[in-house]
Every structure is written in C-alpha cells, then in structure tokens.
Write a protein that holds these residues in place. Structure first.
Motif, PDB file in Angstrom:
ATOM      1  N   THR A  62     -14.516 -11.107  40.240  1.00  0.00           N
ATOM      2  CA  THR A  62     -15.907 -11.240  40.683  1.00  0.00           C
ATOM      3  C   THR A  62     -15.983 -11.415  42.188  1.00  0.00           C
ATOM      4  O   THR A  62     -16.816 -10.803  42.867  1.00  0.00           O
ATOM      5  N   ILE A  63     -15.099 -12.242  42.734  1.00  0.00           N
ATOM      6  CA  ILE A  63     -15.079 -12.451  44.183  1.00  0.00           C
ATOM      7  C   ILE A  63     -14.697 -11.173  44.908  1.00  0.00           C
ATOM      8  O   ILE A  63     -15.335 -10.783  45.908  1.00  0.00           O
ATOM      9  N   GLN A  64     -13.680 -10.488  44.430  1.00  0.00           N
ATOM     10  CA  GLN A  64     -13.239  -9.251  45.078  1.00  0.00           C
ATOM     11  C   GLN A  64     -14.332  -8.193  45.052  1.00  0.00           C
ATOM     12  O   GLN A  64     -14.561  -7.486  46.044  1.00  0.00           O
ATOM     13  N   THR A  65     -15.030  -8.060  43.930  1.00  0.00           N
ATOM     14  CA  THR A  65     -16.104  -7.076  43.821  1.00  0.00           C
ATOM     15  C   THR A  65     -17.231  -7.381  44.796  1.00  0.00           C
ATOM     16  O   THR A  65     -17.744  -6.491  45.483  1.00  0.00           O
ATOM     17  N   SER A  66     -17.614  -8.656  44.883  1.00  0.00           N
ATOM     18  CA  SER A  66     -18.705  -9.044  45.775  1.00  0.00           C
ATOM     19  C   SER A  66     -18.324  -8.833  47.231  1.00  0.00           C
ATOM     20  O   SER A  66     -19.120  -8.345  48.035  1.00  0.00           O
ATOM     21  N   GLN A  67     -17.108  -9.192  47.591  1.00  0.00           N
ATOM     22  CA  GLN A  67     -16.674  -9.031  48.972  1.00  0.00           C
ATOM     23  C   GLN A  67     -16.563  -7.561  49.354  1.00  0.00           C
ATOM     24  O   GLN A  67     -16.946  -7.159  50.457  1.00  0.00           O
ATOM     25  N   THR A  68     -16.069  -6.735  48.431  1.00  0.00           N
ATOM     26  CA  THR A  68     -15.915  -5.308  48.717  1.00  0.00           C
ATOM     27  C   THR A  68     -17.270  -4.633  48.893  1.00  0.00           C
ATOM     28  O   THR A  68     -17.471  -3.832  49.819  1.00  0.00           O
ATOM     29  N   SER A  69     -18.219  -4.952  48.018  1.00  0.00           N
ATOM     30  CA  SER A  69     -19.532  -4.306  48.084  1.00  0.00           C
ATOM     31  C   SER A  69     -20.320  -4.732  49.303  1.00  0.00           C
ATOM     32  O   SER A  69     -21.234  -4.016  49.745  1.00  0.00           O
ATOM     33  N   ASN A  70     -19.992  -5.896  49.892  1.00  0.00           N
ATOM     34  CA  ASN A  70     -20.717  -6.372  51.072  1.00  0.00           C
ATOM     35  C   ASN A  70     -19.961  -6.125  52.368  1.00  0.00           C
ATOM     36  O   ASN A  70     -20.435  -6.524  53.438  1.00  0.00           O
ATOM     37  N   GLY A  71     -18.801  -5.498  52.302  1.00  0.00           N
ATOM     38  CA  GLY A  71     -18.046  -5.165  53.503  1.00  0.00           C
ATOM     39  C   GLY A  71     -17.620  -6.396  54.280  1.00  0.00           C
ATOM     40  O   GLY A  71     -17.415  -7.474  53.710  1.00  0.00           O
ATOM     41  N   PRO A  72     -17.496  -6.283  55.591  1.00  0.00           N
ATOM     42  CA  PRO A  72     -17.055  -7.421  56.419  1.00  0.00           C
ATOM     43  C   PRO A  72     -17.944  -8.649  56.279  1.00  0.00           C
ATOM     44  O   PRO A  72     -17.474  -9.777  56.399  1.00  0.00           O
ATOM     45  N   LEU A  73     -19.240  -8.437  55.996  1.00  0.00           N
ATOM     46  CA  LEU A  73     -20.153  -9.568  55.850  1.00  0.00           C
ATOM     47  C   LEU A  73     -19.849 -10.394  54.603  1.00  0.00           C
ATOM     48  O   LEU A  73     -20.272 -11.537  54.486  1.00  0.00           O
ATOM     49  N   GLY A  74     -19.116  -9.787  53.664  1.00  0.00           N
ATOM     50  CA  GLY A  74     -18.836 -10.493  52.424  1.00  0.00           C
ATOM     51  C   GLY A  74     -17.606 -11.368  52.470  1.00  0.00           C
ATOM     52  O   GLY A  74     -17.387 -12.185  51.564  1.00  0.00           O
ATOM     53  N   GLU A  75     -16.803 -11.252  53.503  1.00  0.00           N
ATOM     54  CA  GLU A  75     -15.554 -12.002  53.573  1.00  0.00           C
ATOM     55  C   GLU A  75     -15.832 -13.498  53.701  1.00  0.00           C
ATOM     56  O   GLU A  75     -16.513 -13.948  54.616  1.00  0.00           O
ATOM     57  N   GLY A  76     -15.312 -14.252  52.744  1.00  0.00           N
ATOM     58  CA  GLY A  76     -15.454 -15.706  52.781  1.00  0.00           C
ATOM     59  C   GLY A  76     -16.769 -16.234  52.261  1.00  0.00           C
ATOM     60  O   GLY A  76     -16.942 -17.454  52.163  1.00  0.00           O
ATOM     61  N   ARG A  77     -17.713 -15.355  51.902  1.00  0.00           N
ATOM     62  CA  ARG A  77     -19.026 -15.824  51.473  1.00  0.00           C
ATOM     63  C   ARG A  77     -19.111 -16.062  49.977  1.00  0.00           C
ATOM     64  O   ARG A  77     -20.033 -16.742  49.520  1.00  0.00           O
ATOM     65  N   PHE A  78     -18.208 -15.511  49.205  1.00  0.00           N
ATOM     66  CA  PHE A  78     -18.356 -15.520  47.758  1.00  0.00           C
ATOM     67  C   PHE A  78     -17.277 -16.360  47.072  1.00  0.00           C
ATOM     68  O   PHE A  78     -16.973 -16.149  45.903  1.00  0.00           O
ATOM     69  N   THR A  79     -16.688 -17.300  47.791  1.00  0.00           N
ATOM     70  CA  THR A  79     -15.641 -18.118  47.199  1.00  0.00           C
ATOM     71  C   THR A  79     -16.223 -19.119  46.210  1.00  0.00           C
ATOM     72  O   THR A  79     -17.372 -19.560  46.330  1.00  0.00           O
ATOM     73  N   ALA A  80     -15.423 -19.494  45.231  1.00  0.00           N
ATOM     74  CA  ALA A  80     -15.841 -20.468  44.218  1.00  0.00           C
ATOM     75  C   ALA A  80     -14.594 -21.037  43.562  1.00  0.00           C
ATOM     76  O   ALA A  80     -13.507 -20.457  43.646  1.00  0.00           O
ATOM     77  N   SER A  81     -14.740 -22.178  42.918  1.00  0.00           N
ATOM     78  CA  SER A  81     -13.643 -22.796  42.174  1.00  0.00           C
ATOM     79  C   SER A  81     -14.200 -23.358  40.877  1.00  0.00           C
ATOM     80  O   SER A  81     -15.402 -23.606  40.748  1.00  0.00           O
ATOM     81  N   ILE A  82     -13.309 -23.557  39.915  1.00  0.00           N
ATOM     82  CA  ILE A  82     -13.728 -23.939  38.562  1.00  0.00           C
ATOM     83  C   ILE A  82     -12.796 -25.012  38.010  1.00  0.00           C
ATOM     84  O   ILE A  82     -11.573 -24.958  38.214  1.00  0.00           O
ATOM     85  N   ILE A  83     -13.359 -25.971  37.305  1.00  0.00           N
ATOM     86  CA  ILE A  83     -12.589 -26.912  36.492  1.00  0.00           C
ATOM     87  C   ILE A  83     -12.745 -26.487  35.034  1.00  0.00           C
ATOM     88  O   ILE A  83     -13.868 -26.287  34.552  1.00  0.00           O
ATOM     89  N   LEU A  84     -11.630 -26.331  34.348  1.00  0.00           N
ATOM     90  CA  LEU A  84     -11.598 -25.943  32.931  1.00  0.00           C
ATOM     91  C   LEU A  84     -10.994 -27.087  32.133  1.00  0.00           C
ATOM     92  O   LEU A  84      -9.929 -27.605  32.492  1.00  0.00           O
ATOM     93  N   ALA A  85     -11.666 -27.489  31.060  1.00  0.00           N
ATOM     94  CA  ALA A  85     -11.187 -28.606  30.247  1.00  0.00           C
ATOM     95  C   ALA A  85     -11.443 -28.312  28.780  1.00  0.00           C
ATOM     96  O   ALA A  85     -12.388 -27.598  28.433  1.00  0.00           O
ATOM     97  N   GLY A  86     -10.604 -28.862  27.912  1.00  0.00           N
ATOM     98  CA  GLY A  86     -10.857 -28.689  26.490  1.00  0.00           C
ATOM     99  C   GLY A  86      -9.627 -28.955  25.644  1.00  0.00           C
ATOM    100  O   GLY A  86      -8.597 -29.444  26.126  1.00  0.00           O
ATOM    101  N   GLN A  87      -9.743 -28.605  24.364  1.00  0.00           N
ATOM    102  CA  GLN A  87      -8.646 -28.816  23.428  1.00  0.00           C
ATOM    103  C   GLN A  87      -8.741 -27.814  22.293  1.00  0.00           C
ATOM    104  O   GLN A  87      -9.835 -27.458  21.840  1.00  0.00           O
ATOM    105  N   ILE A  88      -7.583 -27.362  21.844  1.00  0.00           N
ATOM    106  CA  ILE A  88      -7.454 -26.520  20.666  1.00  0.00           C
ATOM    107  C   ILE A  88      -6.749 -27.336  19.587  1.00  0.00           C
ATOM    108  O   ILE A  88      -5.813 -28.091  19.876  1.00  0.00           O
ATOM    109  N   LYS A  89      -7.151 -27.185  18.353  1.00  0.00           N
ATOM    110  CA  LYS A  89      -6.586 -27.950  17.247  1.00  0.00           C
ATOM    111  C   LYS A  89      -5.070 -27.794  17.197  1.00  0.00           C
ATOM    112  O   LYS A  89      -4.538 -26.690  17.314  1.00  0.00           O
ATOM    113  N   GLY A  90      -4.380 -28.916  17.033  1.00  0.00           N
ATOM    114  CA  GLY A  90      -2.929 -28.914  16.979  1.00  0.00           C
ATOM    115  C   GLY A  90      -2.258 -29.020  18.322  1.00  0.00           C
ATOM    116  O   GLY A  90      -1.034 -29.089  18.402  1.00  0.00           O
ATOM    117  N   MET A  91      -3.061 -29.026  19.404  1.00  0.00           N
ATOM    118  CA  MET A  91      -2.536 -29.132  20.759  1.00  0.00           C
ATOM    119  C   MET A  91      -3.225 -30.289  21.476  1.00  0.00           C
ATOM    120  O   MET A  91      -4.255 -30.783  21.039  1.00  0.00           O
TER     121      MET A  91
END
Length: 246
Positions: A97-126
């Motif tokens: 998603t970040i690469q697509t957004s940066q590519t479609s916006n050219g030089p103006l897109g560099e560094g503008r579309f960064t994001a980070s995610i926290i993922l949490a959870g559990q699967i049965k037996g683990m």
C-alpha cells in the motif's frame, strides 16, 4: 499523530488507542484506529494503526474486504495457521500500500504515506502473541524483555509503563496503568486526543473479555487524571529536602 499501546500479560493482552487525526491545528477529526476480528472458540486478532490515515484505512479496508467475501474465498487473517503468518500478510499489505501510494504520487509521495501497525491475538492451541509491524513490512514480536509495544506519539507515556508494568499484574491494574500513560500523553501533546478505545483479550477466551470507548467526559478517566496529578505532586514534596547550603 496518534498513540497506541499493546501490552502482553500472563493473563492475556490489553490494547488501547486514541482516535485523533489532524492535518494542522484547524483540521482535527476522530477516526477509529483499533479493529478486531474473531472466529468464536478458535481465534481472535486485533490491529491498531498509526501514521498516514489514507494508508492505514486502505490496509484495514483490504483486510475487511477479505473478511466479508464469500466463503469460497480465503481470508489471510482468519485462516492463517499462525499469528506469525498473520504478521507476514499484514506486513506485505502495508508495504504494498505504501509503495503504491508513493509511486502514484511521484517525488511528492516520498515519506508521506508511512504507517505502522500493532498486531495482537491468539489462535486456539497456541499462546497469545503481539507484534509491531514497520512501514517496510518487517516486524518484531513481544517477549519477556520487550512485553509491550507503542506506536505514534510514544515518548510521553513510555516512562509510566516502564516504571509500572509487571507481567503478572491484573487486567484491571494494567488498564489503570495505560490510562495514566495516555493521560500523560494527552497533557503533553495536542495531536493525541480522546475518545480512547480499550480492548482486553483474556488468554484462551478467543473473544473480547472487555471493550470500551472512553469519552472525553468519562468520570472514571477524569478521576484517574486528577488523582494521578495530585499523587505526583505529593510524591515530589515527599522527597528528601534539597538545600542550597554546603
């Protein structure tokens, strides 16, 4: 900006996020940054996002689109064999998603579309697992040495958690600790704002043990804020006196 925290305890997981987004001081909005999906009795997975809103919404929309598709189509999060594979797939979607957004916006897109995610959870037996996913798509996992993750505006609330965290603490005490951490961040940075979203996931429950939206006029949060402020002032005054004498 934003502030999100994911914390791992012996009893399970506790997650909290704010809901403020802003493009300058005169353009402030509220958007949910915490999302979760469940398969009753089998798994639960939650995400919290920070960074460019268009980027994070695109990633969440792609995941939700998969979760709402007909049964004959796969869903990476709800059908992945391990939490590790969920982190791999989420990281891949974020990077693409970040690469697509940066590519479609050219030089103006560099560094503008960064994001980070926290993922949490559990699967049965683990065991319950907690990951932090970077804009590049790579990630790290929580451990006994690093039992919680923060994304967004982290510096104001981090010292509170470092001093107060204990892996054996109760869910209730963990929620109080996070409330103090968020209160400190709210006091110091206007780019983090209420309401706050709270999610508690008990070990082997595969469903939210407790979820709540904490509004700006929430009496319990107001009490935590005022009591913490008074206690902090009292603690400073109780320290050994300092003197200017030699």
């Amino acid at each position: 900006m934003t502030y999100c925290v994911g914390m791992m305890l012996d009893k399970g997981l506790v997650l909290m996020s704010d809901t403020r987004t802003n493009s300058g001081v005169d353009n402030i909005s509220t958007f949910r940054k915490m999302f979760y999906w469940t398969v009753p009795g089998e798994r639960i997975v939650a995400l919290m996002t920070a960074g460019n809103l268009a980027t994070t919404q695109a990633v969440i929309s792609r995941l939700q689109e998969r979760s709402e598709t007909p049964a004959n189509r796969s869903n990476a999060l709800l059908e992945a064999p391990t939490m590790f594979q969920m982190a791999v797939e989420t990281g891949r979607l974020l990077r693409e998603t970040i690469q697509t957004s940066q590519t479609s916006n050219g030089p103006l897109g560099e560094g503008r579309f960064t994001a980070s995610i926290i993922l949490a959870g559990q699967i049965k037996g683990m065991a319950p697992r907690l990951f932090m996913i970077y804009p590049e798509g790579n990630f790290i996992e929580a451990s006994l040495d690093t039992p919680f993750f923060q994304i967004g505006e982290t510096k104001y609330g981090r010292p509170i958690i470092l001093r107060g965290y204990d892996h054996g603490m109760s869910f209730e005490d963990a929620v109080k600790l996070l409330m103090v951490s968020f209160d400190s961040t709210l006091k110091a940075n206007l780019s983090v704002g209420m309401p706050l979203d709270l999610l508690v996931i008990g070990r082997d429950s595969f469903a939210p043990l407790h979820e709540r939206r904490i509004e700006i006029d929430d009496p319990y949060f107001e009490g935590i804020s005022s009591t913490w402020g008074a206690a902090l002032k009292a603690a400073v005054l109780s320290l050994a006196p300092y003197t200017f004498d030699d």
